[in-house]
Design a protein around this motif. Structure first.
Motif, mmCIF file in Angstrom:
data_model
loop_
_atom_site.group_PDB
_atom_site.id
_atom_site.type_symbol
_atom_site.label_atom_id
_atom_site.label_comp_id
_atom_site.label_asym_id
_atom_site.label_seq_id
_atom_site.Cartn_x
_atom_site.Cartn_y
_atom_site.Cartn_z
ATOM 1 N N ARG A 23 40.942 37.088 41.830
ATOM 2 C CA ARG A 23 39.468 36.882 41.597
ATOM 3 C C ARG A 23 39.181 36.169 43.114
ATOM 4 N N VAL A 25 40.455 35.553 46.389
ATOM 5 C CA VAL A 25 40.983 35.863 47.647
ATOM 6 C C VAL A 25 40.164 37.255 48.194
ATOM 7 N N LYS A 26 39.497 37.193 49.271
ATOM 8 C CA LYS A 26 39.042 38.409 49.717
ATOM 9 C C LYS A 26 39.951 38.938 50.941
ATOM 10 N N THR A 27 40.690 38.087 51.502
ATOM 11 C CA THR A 27 41.680 38.676 52.664
ATOM 12 C C THR A 27 42.531 39.637 51.926
ATOM 13 N N ALA A 53 43.974 44.588 41.176
ATOM 14 C CA ALA A 53 43.540 44.045 42.544
ATOM 15 C C ALA A 53 44.635 43.271 43.289
ATOM 16 N N PRO A 94 40.329 30.125 45.906
ATOM 17 C CA PRO A 94 39.065 30.328 46.775
ATOM 18 C C PRO A 94 39.384 29.661 48.030
ATOM 19 N N ASP A 97 40.897 31.798 51.950
ATOM 20 C CA ASP A 97 40.281 32.569 52.971
ATOM 21 C C ASP A 97 39.757 31.623 53.972
#
Length: 221
Positions: A23, A25-27, A53, A94, A97
């Motif tokens: 949920r 981590v975008k990297t 994901a 969170p 990143d």
């Protein structure tokens, strides 16, 4: 980045941790689950709840114990940035990143925040020098040899050696929550002598002005 998670019967914790990483981590990231034995209850807990994901791979420990598990994970990593992440931390995902952003900006080590004496007296650029939750650049992993062989001592060793070399170190604040299930594998008294070696190394860098050449580097690739 590669996220190295050493585990030992973390079946009751790992699901929440991996969900938080998926949920928060975008990297682009790969998780390396480093385990000692195939009967570790962490493995079926992960297999029972696969995530589309998050890329998760199992890495069998080449030795035994926390130190060997992390070293095995580092050896298996190929990403530009490698992070050691606790198996029971479902809170700080969170922040990863932000750690990557600092690493991309040129930091060789990014620390998750509180060790007063090394920060204020040895002038080490972090307030939590002994914490294993840390991101390392590929340069650190490939060029600084690890001499430690106990617990999470590698983490402070790489930190103080990078500091002596004048490499860039940054820090991000995180929250610490007591683990809900199981017991920590951190053994303060057993690992204390090994930690103290690098503790005094940091002081020597600052007060004895030890030159960077005293850090033995691996041959450049």
């Amino acid at each position: 980045m590669d996220i190295v998670i050493p585990v030992y019967n973390e079946g009751r914790n790992i699901g929440a941790t991996l969900s938080a990483l998926a949920r928060g981590v975008k990297t682009p990231a790969r998780v390396l689950i480093c385990y000692d034995h195939p009967d570790d209850d962490t493995l079926p807990a992960i297999r029972a709840n696969p995530s589309d994901a998050l890329a998760v791979e199992f890495v069998r420990n080449a030795g035994r114990g926390a130190h060997a598990a992390v070293m095995t994970g580092f050896a298996a990593s190929t990403a530009p940035f490698v992070l050691m992440y606790p198996a029971d931390d479902a809170t700080n995902a969170p922040m990863l990143d932000r750690m990557v952003a600092l690493a991309r900006a040129g930091c060789d080590i990014v620390c998750a925040s509180a060790n007063f004496s090394l920060r204020h007296f040895a002038r080490l650029p972090t307030t939590d020098a002994s914490n294993g939750f840390r991101m390392f650049s590929r340069r650190v992993i490939e060029r600084i040899p690890v001499e430690s062989d106990q617990g999470f001592c590698y983490s402070i060793e790489l930190l103080v050696k990078a500091h002596r070399l004048g490499w860039y170190v940054a820090e991000v604040p995180v929250r610490w929550i007591e683990r809900r299930h199981g017991m920590s594998r951190f053994r303060v008294l057993r690992w204390l002598p090994a930690y103290l070696r690098w503790y005094f190394y940091a002081f020597a860098t600052t007060y004895l002005r030890r030159p960077p050449e005293s850090v033995r580097l691996r041959a450049a690739h």
